[in-house]
Design an enzyme around this catalytic site. Structure first.
Site, mmCIF file in Angstrom:
data_model
loop_
_atom_site.group_PDB
_atom_site.id
_atom_site.type_symbol
_atom_site.label_atom_id
_atom_site.label_comp_id
_atom_site.label_asym_id
_atom_site.label_seq_id
_atom_site.Cartn_x
_atom_site.Cartn_y
_atom_site.Cartn_z
ATOM 1 N N LYS A 133 -14.698 12.744 14.761
ATOM 2 C CA LYS A 133 -13.321 12.233 14.577
ATOM 3 C C LYS A 133 -12.342 12.692 15.623
ATOM 4 C CE LYS A 133 -13.638 10.340 10.050
ATOM 5 N NZ LYS A 133 -12.891 10.352 8.714
ATOM 6 N N LYS A 146 -22.476 3.747 11.678
ATOM 7 C CA LYS A 146 -22.276 3.435 10.125
ATOM 8 C C LYS A 146 -21.356 2.635 10.110
ATOM 9 C CE LYS A 146 -19.270 7.018 8.344
ATOM 10 N NZ LYS A 146 -18.649 7.219 7.064
ATOM 11 N N LYS A 185 -14.411 2.218 7.674
ATOM 12 C CA LYS A 185 -13.002 1.759 7.434
ATOM 13 C C LYS A 185 -12.405 1.739 8.935
ATOM 14 C CE LYS A 185 -12.251 4.125 3.057
ATOM 15 N NZ LYS A 185 -12.532 5.487 3.365
#
Ligand code: AQP
Length: 355
Positions: free
Chosen positions: A115, A217, A220
């Protein structure tokens, strides 16, 4: 003292549309666990703000995630459903855990690396400390079981490391105050204030992959909406996304070994198996030798059949935001009654005057 009581805790971030991965990897399994354990389910809004969230979007997303939980079958009257920021003990315990956890442990977390990306200096401090807050979410209730997808495994190991270090660093105080519970460690039984929580990572859909790239994966925050099936997608959108899902030119194999090296095929078969609640081998026995042009419509029909009632129910629940807020407030009151007792004990163990 007696052993820790089995208790389930899990959460989802209100960072956007919930997708099939969140549903199959987490929420659907929570629904099943409700019959066997007392459960706490949390909309982890403090985790969400570790990356920028538009405030008005965040408010809407907190309600949407709550509606998705209830529409999927979470029973907020029998169990506890709340949003994290309404229970300040999570943040308070997280601070104490920030002083227990080591910087090196945080630096190793792959989710932080993913991230934060290349510009680590610019990532929020909260993003680095995310696993400490997650440990606090779980351990504020001394939860013993946490159902999650595969991506959260490393964070749960860190929760165990924090619990073990706390139990070890303060073992004399825990014993002197009679606050220890027995914990089996190999052949030995030790006393600890916090349990060593077990992850529950099971089933054919612990890692649902992007529809556009079988090596990533489903997420969102993926910029491509075609990469995921949202719980709010209508029947046409679900069918279109499955039709456009990346595949290879070969027919489906009849046995699991034939899925090796075919991540996109493996993913679609896994999704079908999870939605149908049947083993992958069964699905391959049925569709083996058939092309994706036949498999994809069958998968789309199944996805619509399973997801449409949830989307309809979500819309109905979202029509009454005041009722959603009331549910969250009531859950937070009940959660706080437990977490505040844990915090009082933690403070007395650590030596923070709190009388
Ligand atoms: N693709 C997935 N397959 C199976 N399980 C998944 N989960 C998430 N993605 C998949 C599980 O859903 C629960 C809630 O996840 P989260 O919202 O806390 O955060 P996340 O894991 O970071 O999920 P996202 O969708 O990828 O969100 P963003 O993009 O905001 O980071 C967890 O139990 C997780 O394992």
């Amino acid at each position: 003292m007696a052993a820790f009581q089995p208790l389930v805790f899990s959460g989802v971030q209100p960072t956007g549309n919930l997708h099939l991965g969140n549903y199959l990897g987490a929420i659907r399994r929570w629904v099943a666990l409700q019959a066997d354990y007392p459960c706490l389910f949390c909309v982890v809004d403090l985790h969400a703000i570790t990356v920028w969230q538009e405030p008005a979007d965040l408010e809407r997303q907190i309600r949407e995630v709550t509606a998705a939980f209830i529409a999927s079958g979470i029973d907020a009257s029998k169990h506890i459903l709340f949003n994290q920021s309404r229970v300040p003990e999570h943040a308070e315990l997280a601070w104490i855990f920030n002083c227990i956890a080591r910087l090196g442990w945080m630096n190793r977390m792959t989710q932080f690396k993913d991230k934060a990306g290349k510009d680590r200096e610019n990532a929020s401090l909260g993003l680095l400390a995310y696993p400490s807050l997650m440990a606090a979410d779980i351990l504020a209730y001394r939860a013993t079981l946490v159902p999650v997808g595969e991506d959260q495994k490393q964070h749960l190991e860190l929760t165990r490391d924090i619990a073990a270090k706390f139990n070890h660093d303060f073992s004399e105080r825990i014993e002197a105050k009679g606050l220890g519970h027995p914990i089996a460690m190999g052949d030995e039984t030790v006393q600890g204030f916090f349990p060593l929580t077990d992850p529950l990572i099971e089933g054919p859909a612990t890692r649902v992959m992007s529809l556009k790239d079988g090596s990533k994966k489903m997420s969102k925050s993926d910029p491509s909406d075609l990469s995921r099936i949202n719980l709010t997608d209508d029947a046409d959108t679900i069918a279109r996304k499955i039709r456009k899902a990346k595949t290879d030119p070969d027919a489906l194999p009849s046995e699991a070994a034939g899925l090796a090296g075919r991540p996109e095929a493996d993913n679609l078969v896994g999704i079908y198996a999870a939605l149908a609640d049947r083993p992958k081998t069964d699905i391959l026995a049925e569709f083996g030798g058939r092309p994706f042009s036949e498999f994809k419509p069958a998968l789309a029909n199944l996805a619509v059949e399973k997801l449409s009632p949830i989307a309809d129910e979500m819309r109905r629940i979202l029509d009454d935001p005041a009722e959603i807020d009331r549910t969250l407030r009531d859950g937070a009151d009940r959660a706080r009654a437990i977490a505040s007792r844990t915090l009082a004990d933690v403070k007395s163990i650590v030596g923070l005057l709190n009388g």
